[in-house]
Write a protein that holds these residues in place. Sequence first.
Motif, PDB file in Angstrom:
ATOM      1  N   ASP A  52      77.597  29.206 -24.256  1.00  0.00           N
ATOM      2  CA  ASP A  52      76.693  28.058 -24.261  1.00  0.00           C
ATOM      3  C   ASP A  52      75.553  28.197 -23.255  1.00  0.00           C
ATOM      4  N   ASP A  53      74.442  27.523 -23.573  1.00  0.00           N
ATOM      5  CA  ASP A  53      73.289  27.536 -22.672  1.00  0.00           C
ATOM      6  C   ASP A  53      73.468  26.449 -21.600  1.00  0.00           C
ATOM      7  N   GLU A  54      72.515  26.401 -20.698  1.00  0.00           N
ATOM      8  CA  GLU A  54      72.584  25.460 -19.569  1.00  0.00           C
ATOM      9  C   GLU A  54      72.685  24.006 -20.014  1.00  0.00           C
ATOM     10  N   GLU A  55      71.934  23.646 -21.056  1.00  0.00           N
ATOM     11  CA  GLU A  55      71.952  22.258 -21.519  1.00  0.00           C
ATOM     12  C   GLU A  55      73.324  21.852 -22.039  1.00  0.00           C
ATOM     13  N   LYS A  56      73.957  22.712 -22.824  1.00  0.00           N
ATOM     14  CA  LYS A  56      75.288  22.383 -23.349  1.00  0.00           C
ATOM     15  C   LYS A  56      76.323  22.341 -22.226  1.00  0.00           C
ATOM     16  N   LEU A  57      76.221  23.275 -21.282  1.00  0.00           N
ATOM     17  CA  LEU A  57      77.159  23.274 -20.159  1.00  0.00           C
ATOM     18  C   LEU A  57      77.015  21.999 -19.337  1.00  0.00           C
ATOM     19  N   SER A  58      75.771  21.596 -19.106  1.00  0.00           N
ATOM     20  CA  SER A  58      75.538  20.364 -18.342  1.00  0.00           C
ATOM     21  C   SER A  58      75.983  19.128 -19.120  1.00  0.00           C
ATOM     22  N   ALA A  59      75.849  19.170 -20.438  1.00  0.00           N
ATOM     23  CA  ALA A  59      76.329  18.056 -21.260  1.00  0.00           C
ATOM     24  C   ALA A  59      77.848  17.948 -21.145  1.00  0.00           C
ATOM     25  N   PHE A  60      78.550  19.087 -21.163  1.00  0.00           N
ATOM     26  CA  PHE A  60      80.003  19.103 -21.018  1.00  0.00           C
ATOM     27  C   PHE A  60      80.396  18.537 -19.653  1.00  0.00           C
ATOM     28  N   LEU A  61      79.693  19.000 -18.600  1.00  0.00           N
ATOM     29  CA  LEU A  61      79.996  18.524 -17.247  1.00  0.00           C
ATOM     30  C   LEU A  61      79.712  17.029 -17.118  1.00  0.00           C
ATOM     31  N   ALA A  62      78.592  16.572 -17.667  1.00  0.00           N
ATOM     32  CA  ALA A  62      78.257  15.142 -17.607  1.00  0.00           C
ATOM     33  C   ALA A  62      79.331  14.308 -18.293  1.00  0.00           C
ATOM     34  N   ALA A  63      79.798  14.770 -19.450  1.00  0.00           N
ATOM     35  CA  ALA A  63      80.844  14.042 -20.171  1.00  0.00           C
ATOM     36  C   ALA A  63      82.136  14.005 -19.360  1.00  0.00           C
ATOM     37  N   ALA A  64      82.458  15.119 -18.703  1.00  0.00           N
ATOM     38  CA  ALA A  64      83.676  15.166 -17.891  1.00  0.00           C
ATOM     39  C   ALA A  64      83.569  14.257 -16.670  1.00  0.00           C
ATOM     40  N   LEU A  65      82.396  14.202 -16.054  1.00  0.00           N
ATOM     41  CA  LEU A  65      82.199  13.382 -14.856  1.00  0.00           C
ATOM     42  C   LEU A  65      82.143  11.884 -15.167  1.00  0.00           C
ATOM     43  N   SER A  66      81.632  11.538 -16.346  1.00  0.00           N
ATOM     44  CA  SER A  66      81.468  10.124 -16.713  1.00  0.00           C
ATOM     45  C   SER A  66      82.817   9.438 -16.807  1.00  0.00           C
ATOM     46  N   MET A  67      82.865   8.226 -16.304  1.00  0.00           N
ATOM     47  CA  MET A  67      84.085   7.427 -16.358  1.00  0.00           C
ATOM     48  C   MET A  67      83.697   5.976 -16.122  1.00  0.00           C
ATOM     49  N   PRO A  68      84.574   5.045 -16.425  1.00  0.00           N
ATOM     50  CA  PRO A  68      84.247   3.645 -16.127  1.00  0.00           C
ATOM     51  C   PRO A  68      83.893   3.503 -14.635  1.00  0.00           C
ATOM     52  N   GLY A  69      82.746   2.919 -14.369  1.00  0.00           N
ATOM     53  CA  GLY A  69      82.316   2.725 -12.991  1.00  0.00           C
ATOM     54  C   GLY A  69      81.455   3.841 -12.444  1.00  0.00           C
ATOM     55  N   LEU A  70      81.341   4.954 -13.189  1.00  0.00           N
ATOM     56  CA  LEU A  70      80.528   6.088 -12.740  1.00  0.00           C
ATOM     57  C   LEU A  70      79.677   6.556 -13.915  1.00  0.00           C
ATOM     58  N   SER A  71      78.385   6.299 -13.835  1.00  0.00           N
ATOM     59  CA  SER A  71      77.444   6.669 -14.887  1.00  0.00           C
ATOM     60  C   SER A  71      76.855   8.044 -14.587  1.00  0.00           C
ATOM     61  N   VAL A  72      76.839   8.912 -15.577  1.00  0.00           N
ATOM     62  CA  VAL A  72      76.234  10.241 -15.420  1.00  0.00           C
ATOM     63  C   VAL A  72      75.209  10.414 -16.537  1.00  0.00           C
ATOM     64  N   VAL A  73      73.944  10.532 -16.148  1.00  0.00           N
ATOM     65  CA  VAL A  73      72.842  10.639 -17.105  1.00  0.00           C
ATOM     66  C   VAL A  73      72.246  12.029 -17.014  1.00  0.00           C
TER      67      VAL A  73
END
Length: 195
Positions: A52-73
């Motif tokens: 995967d390229d940088e954008e997909k890797l960052s999308a995966f990381l953002a999804a993993a970091l996101s949780m109720p109470g913590l917004s990752v954009v």
Amino acid sequence: MGDSLTTLFNWFPVLRKLFQAKTEKEFDDFLDRHFEECVQRMEAEAHHLKIDDEEKLSAFLAAALSMPGLSVVREGYSNGRVDLTIKSESMQFPERRLAEAKIYAGPAYHAQAIEQLVTRYSTGRQSRGYVVEYVKKPGISGIVVKLRAKADLDLPVHQKGTTCDHQMKWAYISDHRHASEELIRVVHINVNLHR
């Protein structure tokens, strides 16, 4: 309804740590531990992510970091399109951190990521930011040693003093003087995607 309750129950210990954070340091300690957990999840899926390229890797990381109470954009705006903007959604203690992410391509490219984070995206208001390096090459341990040695020699982007250890494996810390005269602590997180 049952799935929602199970999900909430599974999040409860993490949510409690997030919402118990009452100081900047407590929030940063929480976020560092949360980053480490998410990075380990990425590394466990490296066989799927290596191409995967940088954008997909960052999308995966953002999804993993996101949780109720913590917004990752992803690609939020802060004097330009920053890779990740992480915000606590606590009404009592709102915090925000920026992260610049790159696929590892050598120390010079890493220094460019620091420069983007510190001199372009950061306003100086946040005392901490992250540079995430996706390492697809073998020998991540040696790569991190070389990155630190080069930084300690060159002191890039107004680095103050030498780098220091971080509790997370393959991570380290450097302090940089922002144009506002504030000191920004940068946590360098290196993700092992070589398989």
